[in-house]
Design a protein around this motif. Structure first.
Motif, PDB file in Angstrom:
ATOM      1  N   ALA A  38     -31.980 -77.853 -75.712  1.00 39.10           N
ATOM      2  CA  ALA A  38     -31.955 -79.086 -74.926  1.00 39.10           C
ATOM      3  C   ALA A  38     -33.144 -79.993 -75.283  1.00 39.10           C
ATOM      4  O   ALA A  38     -32.969 -81.187 -75.557  1.00 39.10           O
ATOM      5  CB  ALA A  38     -31.984 -78.740 -73.435  1.00 39.10           C
ATOM      6  N   ALA A  39     -34.346 -79.419 -75.296  1.00 42.62           N
ATOM      7  CA  ALA A  39     -35.537 -80.246 -75.542  1.00 42.62           C
ATOM      8  C   ALA A  39     -35.582 -80.733 -76.991  1.00 42.62           C
ATOM      9  O   ALA A  39     -35.913 -81.895 -77.257  1.00 42.62           O
ATOM     10  CB  ALA A  39     -36.804 -79.460 -75.215  1.00 42.62           C
ATOM     11  N   ASP A  98     -32.991 -75.110 -86.577  1.00 41.56           N
ATOM     12  CA  ASP A  98     -32.773 -74.097 -85.534  1.00 41.56           C
ATOM     13  C   ASP A  98     -32.356 -72.784 -86.178  1.00 41.56           C
ATOM     14  O   ASP A  98     -31.541 -72.759 -87.108  1.00 41.56           O
ATOM     15  CB  ASP A  98     -31.713 -74.557 -84.524  1.00 41.56           C
ATOM     16  N   GLY A  99     -32.912 -71.697 -85.656  1.00 39.52           N
ATOM     17  CA  GLY A  99     -32.633 -70.376 -86.216  1.00 39.52           C
ATOM     18  C   GLY A  99     -31.243 -69.854 -85.868  1.00 39.52           C
ATOM     19  O   GLY A  99     -30.753 -68.910 -86.501  1.00 39.52           O
ATOM     20  N   LYS A 143     -27.551 -71.960 -74.894  1.00 38.74           N
ATOM     21  CA  LYS A 143     -27.980 -72.000 -73.485  1.00 38.74           C
ATOM     22  C   LYS A 143     -27.317 -73.129 -72.721  1.00 38.74           C
ATOM     23  O   LYS A 143     -27.071 -73.011 -71.531  1.00 38.74           O
ATOM     24  CB  LYS A 143     -29.494 -72.171 -73.408  1.00 38.74           C
ATOM     25  N   GLY A 152     -25.237 -73.034 -65.825  1.00 41.75           N
ATOM     26  CA  GLY A 152     -24.433 -73.366 -64.644  1.00 41.75           C
ATOM     27  C   GLY A 152     -23.070 -72.675 -64.679  1.00 41.75           C
ATOM     28  O   GLY A 152     -22.069 -73.284 -64.312  1.00 41.75           O
ATOM     29  N   ASN A 183     -25.390 -77.403 -65.329  1.00 47.66           N
ATOM     30  CA  ASN A 183     -26.045 -78.178 -64.258  1.00 47.66           C
ATOM     31  C   ASN A 183     -27.136 -79.027 -64.942  1.00 47.66           C
ATOM     32  O   ASN A 183     -28.267 -78.615 -65.096  1.00 47.66           O
ATOM     33  CB  ASN A 183     -26.629 -77.162 -63.255  1.00 47.66           C
ATOM     34  N   VAL A 214     -37.669 -70.721 -88.347  1.00 44.27           N
ATOM     35  CA  VAL A 214     -39.045 -71.043 -88.753  1.00 44.27           C
ATOM     36  C   VAL A 214     -39.934 -69.859 -88.394  1.00 44.27           C
ATOM     37  O   VAL A 214     -39.921 -69.388 -87.248  1.00 44.27           O
ATOM     38  CB  VAL A 214     -39.523 -72.324 -88.027  1.00 44.27           C
ATOM     39  N   GLY A 229     -31.458 -67.112 -79.409  1.00 45.40           N
ATOM     40  CA  GLY A 229     -32.360 -67.561 -80.479  1.00 45.40           C
ATOM     41  C   GLY A 229     -33.752 -67.852 -79.968  1.00 45.40           C
ATOM     42  O   GLY A 229     -34.683 -68.047 -80.754  1.00 45.40           O
ATOM     43  N   SER A 230     -33.932 -67.863 -78.642  1.00 48.42           N
ATOM     44  CA  SER A 230     -35.251 -68.141 -78.058  1.00 48.42           C
ATOM     45  C   SER A 230     -35.909 -66.811 -77.687  1.00 48.42           C
ATOM     46  O   SER A 230     -35.636 -66.257 -76.628  1.00 48.42           O
ATOM     47  CB  SER A 230     -35.099 -69.006 -76.808  1.00 48.42           C
ATOM     48  N   GLU A 252     -33.151 -66.818 -66.447  1.00 55.69           N
ATOM     49  CA  GLU A 252     -32.727 -68.167 -66.854  1.00 55.69           C
ATOM     50  C   GLU A 252     -33.876 -68.945 -67.464  1.00 55.69           C
ATOM     51  O   GLU A 252     -33.650 -69.921 -68.186  1.00 55.69           O
ATOM     52  CB  GLU A 252     -32.146 -68.929 -65.662  1.00 55.69           C
ATOM     53  N   GLU A 311     -39.193 -75.618 -72.685  1.00 55.32           N
ATOM     54  CA  GLU A 311     -39.589 -74.375 -72.010  1.00 55.32           C
ATOM     55  C   GLU A 311     -40.785 -73.684 -72.664  1.00 55.32           C
ATOM     56  O   GLU A 311     -41.372 -72.774 -72.081  1.00 55.32           O
ATOM     57  CB  GLU A 311     -38.362 -73.445 -71.990  1.00 55.32           C
ATOM     58  N   PHE A 344     -33.474 -78.235 -67.058  1.00 52.59           N
ATOM     59  CA  PHE A 344     -32.959 -79.185 -68.049  1.00 52.59           C
ATOM     60  C   PHE A 344     -33.666 -80.535 -67.908  1.00 52.59           C
ATOM     61  O   PHE A 344     -33.983 -81.173 -68.906  1.00 52.59           O
ATOM     62  CB  PHE A 344     -31.447 -79.368 -67.915  1.00 52.59           C
TER      63      PHE A 344
HETATM   64  C1  LIG Z   1     -27.916 -68.171 -68.333  1.00 51.40           C
HETATM   65  C2  LIG Z   1     -28.739 -69.432 -68.170  1.00 51.40           C
HETATM   66  C3  LIG Z   1     -28.257 -70.447 -67.360  1.00 51.40           C
HETATM   67  C4  LIG Z   1     -29.031 -71.611 -67.172  1.00 51.40           C
HETATM   68  N1  LIG Z   1     -28.530 -72.615 -66.416  1.00 51.40           N
HETATM   69  C5  LIG Z   1     -29.254 -73.751 -66.243  1.00 51.40           C
HETATM   70  C6  LIG Z   1     -28.715 -74.847 -65.543  1.00 51.40           C
HETATM   71  O1  LIG Z   1     -27.546 -74.855 -65.154  1.00 51.40           O
HETATM   72  N2  LIG Z   1     -29.528 -75.936 -65.330  1.00 51.40           N
HETATM   73  C7  LIG Z   1     -30.821 -75.982 -65.804  1.00 51.40           C
HETATM   74  O2  LIG Z   1     -31.523 -76.980 -65.589  1.00 51.40           O
HETATM   75  N3  LIG Z   1     -31.323 -74.980 -66.542  1.00 51.40           N
HETATM   76  C8  LIG Z   1     -30.571 -73.875 -66.781  1.00 51.40           C
HETATM   77  N4  LIG Z   1     -31.071 -72.859 -67.545  1.00 51.40           N
HETATM   78  C9  LIG Z   1     -32.408 -73.036 -68.142  1.00 51.40           C
HETATM   79  C10 LIG Z   1     -32.291 -73.974 -69.355  1.00 51.40           C
HETATM   80  O3  LIG Z   1     -31.204 -73.568 -70.155  1.00 51.40           O
HETATM   81  C11 LIG Z   1     -33.577 -73.944 -70.186  1.00 51.40           C
HETATM   82  O4  LIG Z   1     -34.703 -74.174 -69.385  1.00 51.40           O
HETATM   83  C12 LIG Z   1     -33.516 -74.996 -71.291  1.00 51.40           C
HETATM   84  O5  LIG Z   1     -32.396 -74.729 -72.112  1.00 51.40           O
HETATM   85  C13 LIG Z   1     -34.778 -74.967 -72.130  1.00 51.40           C
HETATM   86  O6  LIG Z   1     -34.598 -75.833 -73.211  1.00 51.40           O
HETATM   87  P1  LIG Z   1     -35.480 -75.681 -74.548  1.00 51.40           P
HETATM   88  O7  LIG Z   1     -34.854 -76.595 -75.518  1.00 51.40           O
HETATM   89  O8  LIG Z   1     -36.899 -75.843 -74.210  1.00 51.40           O
HETATM   90  O9  LIG Z   1     -35.295 -74.178 -75.001  1.00 51.40           O
HETATM   91  P2  LIG Z   1     -33.985 -73.437 -75.526  1.00 51.40           P
HETATM   92  O10 LIG Z   1     -32.783 -73.949 -74.837  1.00 51.40           O
HETATM   93  O11 LIG Z   1     -34.295 -71.999 -75.367  1.00 51.40           O
HETATM   94  O12 LIG Z   1     -33.866 -73.858 -77.045  1.00 51.40           O
HETATM   95  C14 LIG Z   1     -34.774 -73.422 -78.009  1.00 51.40           C
HETATM   96  C15 LIG Z   1     -34.094 -73.459 -79.355  1.00 51.40           C
HETATM   97  O13 LIG Z   1     -35.060 -73.120 -80.352  1.00 51.40           O
HETATM   98  C16 LIG Z   1     -34.479 -72.246 -81.282  1.00 51.40           C
HETATM   99  N5  LIG Z   1     -35.569 -71.448 -81.853  1.00 51.40           N
HETATM  100  C17 LIG Z   1     -36.371 -70.571 -81.215  1.00 51.40           C
HETATM  101  N6  LIG Z   1     -37.268 -70.050 -82.041  1.00 51.40           N
HETATM  102  C18 LIG Z   1     -37.031 -70.619 -83.254  1.00 51.40           C
HETATM  103  C19 LIG Z   1     -37.620 -70.498 -84.541  1.00 51.40           C
HETATM  104  N7  LIG Z   1     -38.658 -69.683 -84.738  1.00 51.40           N
HETATM  105  N8  LIG Z   1     -37.118 -71.210 -85.562  1.00 51.40           N
HETATM  106  C20 LIG Z   1     -36.060 -72.067 -85.377  1.00 51.40           C
HETATM  107  N9  LIG Z   1     -35.462 -72.212 -84.181  1.00 51.40           N
HETATM  108  C21 LIG Z   1     -35.942 -71.506 -83.131  1.00 51.40           C
HETATM  109  C22 LIG Z   1     -33.468 -71.435 -80.504  1.00 51.40           C
HETATM  110  O14 LIG Z   1     -32.457 -70.945 -81.346  1.00 51.40           O
HETATM  111  C23 LIG Z   1     -32.958 -72.462 -79.490  1.00 51.40           C
HETATM  112  O15 LIG Z   1     -31.830 -73.142 -79.996  1.00 51.40           O
HETATM  113  C24 LIG Z   1     -30.301 -71.709 -67.788  1.00 51.40           C
HETATM  114  C25 LIG Z   1     -30.748 -70.700 -68.631  1.00 51.40           C
HETATM  115  C26 LIG Z   1     -29.985 -69.567 -68.823  1.00 51.40           C
HETATM  116  C27 LIG Z   1     -30.503 -68.484 -69.739  1.00 51.40           C
END
Ligand SMILES: Cc1cc2nc3c(=O)[nH]c(=O)nc-3n(C[C@H](O)[C@H](O)[C@H](O)COP(=O)(O)OP(=O)(O)OC[C@H]3O[C@@H](n4cnc5c(N)ncnc54)[C@H](O)[C@@H]3O)c2cc1C
Length: 443
Positions: free
Chosen positions: A28-29, A58-59, A66, A71, A76, A157, A194-195, A374, A403, A416
């Motif tokens: 997402a971020a 992305d790995g 996610k 949700g 959500n 990475v 992947g996280s 989560e 995150e 999110f």
């Molecule tokens: C089951 C579940 C349900 C959820 N439901 C909700 C919801 O409904 N509403 C809400 O607000 N939040 C929800 N969350 C929380 C939300 O999904 C996360 O807080 C949000 O996705 C974080 O976004 P991010 O991009 O920081 O991290 P992530 O979504 O974890 O994305 C990180 C990305 O980095 C990649 N990555 C990691 N390490 C490496 C590397 N070394 N090299 C290359 N790529 C890499 C991963 O593959 C991944 O694609 C939920 C989480 C879970 C597990």
């Protein structure tokens, strides 16, 4: 750079193993950061200056795992009202500074522009009207392509090194150089997505600190084998979970839907409490959790209520205010014969029952772990990041989003919203910094 072709439709091509901005992680971020980096670079592009190339790596073999599970598969996306008080970790002021740059209205508008309408449910949570998370992911991937940013995956990475005024990003698929890096690799929750925390190690190797506590949050809690609450598996009640210090001071109380499971307890109240339980236990190992089955009614009121029902059967009385299954389990735990009248109980057994009703001790043995969490509590402290730009105060040119930061929200779309807001700030700021450097003739 030995990776597949760009997924991008436009924008500056990523050539000769160099991207101007490299986003590590396309969750997402990271997707948001890449979209906004490319959009703002495009918006401010100068005809005399080469266009800015943005590449997200992305790995994962499948992008957006996610987002798709979020949700319960409905995603959500955010909450109708998001305040810094909905988050834990870094200071509320620093969280607020980021959130106000991209608020809920902008999230709604962003998705509306992509033909994704969001609807508000009674709980205040916002979901796509399709009730399908694919709508959200497809829209984000479409926006990424339209923005001109490129996406490569699986491209894990393993190392980010400083190289002169830029960086070298490398992994099993090869290596590339870039001027700016946005680290958006998530935390440690749901590692199969992947996280797995690798990004935290990358940040640490670059000189960042990581909070001493990195624990699963929004995670179910476990009770000992044979505990009577485990026997109520499948039962959902409106209950209050109370966290008390070892001196019995009430530290936090969270009321909401609570689910008894075959391993312990879950549901929104428990998920929201989980990170506080972890943190309290670290500082005060004698702290305790308890559950009030009839929240809003004190032990004194409960006792007076039971006394007033003197001639009625105990289970029959309790059944008026809770499922019979729970009433019977509470009677058994309080060593009360279920068919005896309240009058027959005697003061001691009645008090034991009241005590369980008002605050059943929860001898929590642990949590269900990263696969069931989560979100991650802990990460890179915002104190090490300039929240106006999400640029590291320790490594110039490195931005962080999502995150990976020491920010975790309660259940309801807050995580999110943090990802959208911090990704937006990181992406726009990285592009702006590059533009300024181009204008100054530095890069
Ligand atoms: C089951 C579940 C349900 C959820 N439901 C909700 C919801 O409904 N509403 C809400 O607000 N939040 C929800 N969350 C929380 C939300 O999904 C996360 O807080 C949000 O996705 C974080 O976004 P991010 O991009 O920081 O991290 P992530 O979504 O974890 O994305 C990180 C990305 O980095 C990649 N990555 C990691 N390490 C490496 C590397 N070394 N090299 C290359 N790529 C890499 C991963 O593959 C991944 O694609 C939920 C989480 C879970 C597990």
């Amino acid at each position: 750079m030995s990776a597949g072709p760009d997924d991008a439709r436009g924008g500056a091509p990523v050539r000769d193993g160099h991207a101007d901005i490299c986003v590590v992680g396309a969750g997402a971020a990271g997707l948001f950061a890449a979209i906004w980096a490319a959009r703002s670079a495009h918006a401010s592009s100068d005809p005399g200056v080469a266009p800015v190339s943005v590449l997200a790596l992305d790995g994962a073999a499948r992008i957006g795992a996610k987002i798709l599970v979020a949700g319960g598969g409905r995603c959500n996306v955010t909450h109708h009202e998001v305040r810094e008080a909905d988050y834990s970790g870094s200071t509320p002021a620093s969280v607020r500074n980021v959130l106000r740059r991209f608020g809920v209205d902008r999230t709604v508008e962003f998705f509306r522009d992509l033909d994704v309408e969001l609807k508000r449910e009674d709980t205040g949570k916002l979901f796509p009207t399709t009730d399908d998370a694919h709508t959200v992911l497809d829209a984000l991937l479409g926006a990424l392509r339209m923005s001109g940013a490129a996406l490569r995956h699986p491209w894990r990475v393993t190392d980010v090194r400083r190289l002169g005024s830029g960086f070298e990003v490398s992994g099993p698929a090869g290596s590339l150089t870039c001027s700016r890096v946005i680290l958006a690799s998530g935390g440690k929750s749901l590692p199969k997505s992947g996280s797995d925390g690798a990004g935290l190690e990358i940040a640490r190797a670059l000189g960042h600190s990581v909070t001493t506590m990195i624990v699963p949050a929004l995670v179910p809690l476990t009770l000992p084998e044979g505990h009577w609450i485990r026997g109520l598996s499948g039962l959902t009640v409106d209950a209050e979970i109370v966290l008390r210090s070892s001196t019995t001071r009430k530290m936090r109380a969270i009321r909401g839907s609570t689910l008894c499971t075959h391993f312990g307890i879950s549901g929104p109240s428990v998920l929201d409490m989980s990170r506080h339980w972890h943190h309290a236990r670290d500082a005060d190992p004698g702290c305790t959790l308890e559950m009030s089955w009839l929240p809003g009614t004190s032990a004194e009121e409960l006792d007076a209520w039971l006394v007033s029902c003197k001639g009625a059967g105990t289970v029959a009385v309790l059944r008026d205010r809770m499922p019979e299954r729970l009433a019977r389990a509470l009677c058994a735990a309080a060593d009360v014969a279920p068919d005896s009248t309240v009058q027959q109980l005697g003061r001691e057994r009645r008090r034991a029952l009241v005590s369980l009703l008002a605050g059943t001790p929860l001898p929590v043995t642990g949590d269900r772990g990263w696969n069931a969490a989560e979100v991650t509590a802990g990460g890179i402290p915002l104190a090490e990041i300039d929240v106006r730009t999400m640029e590291s105060r320790i490594v110039p040119g490195l931005h962080l989003a999502g995150e990976i930061c020491d920010v975790d929200g309660r259940i309801g779309g807050f995580n999110f919203q943090w990802a959208w807001a911090s990704g937006f700030v990181a992406g726009c700021s990285a592009a702006e910094a590059l533009r300024s450097a181009h204008v100054a003739g530095e890069q």
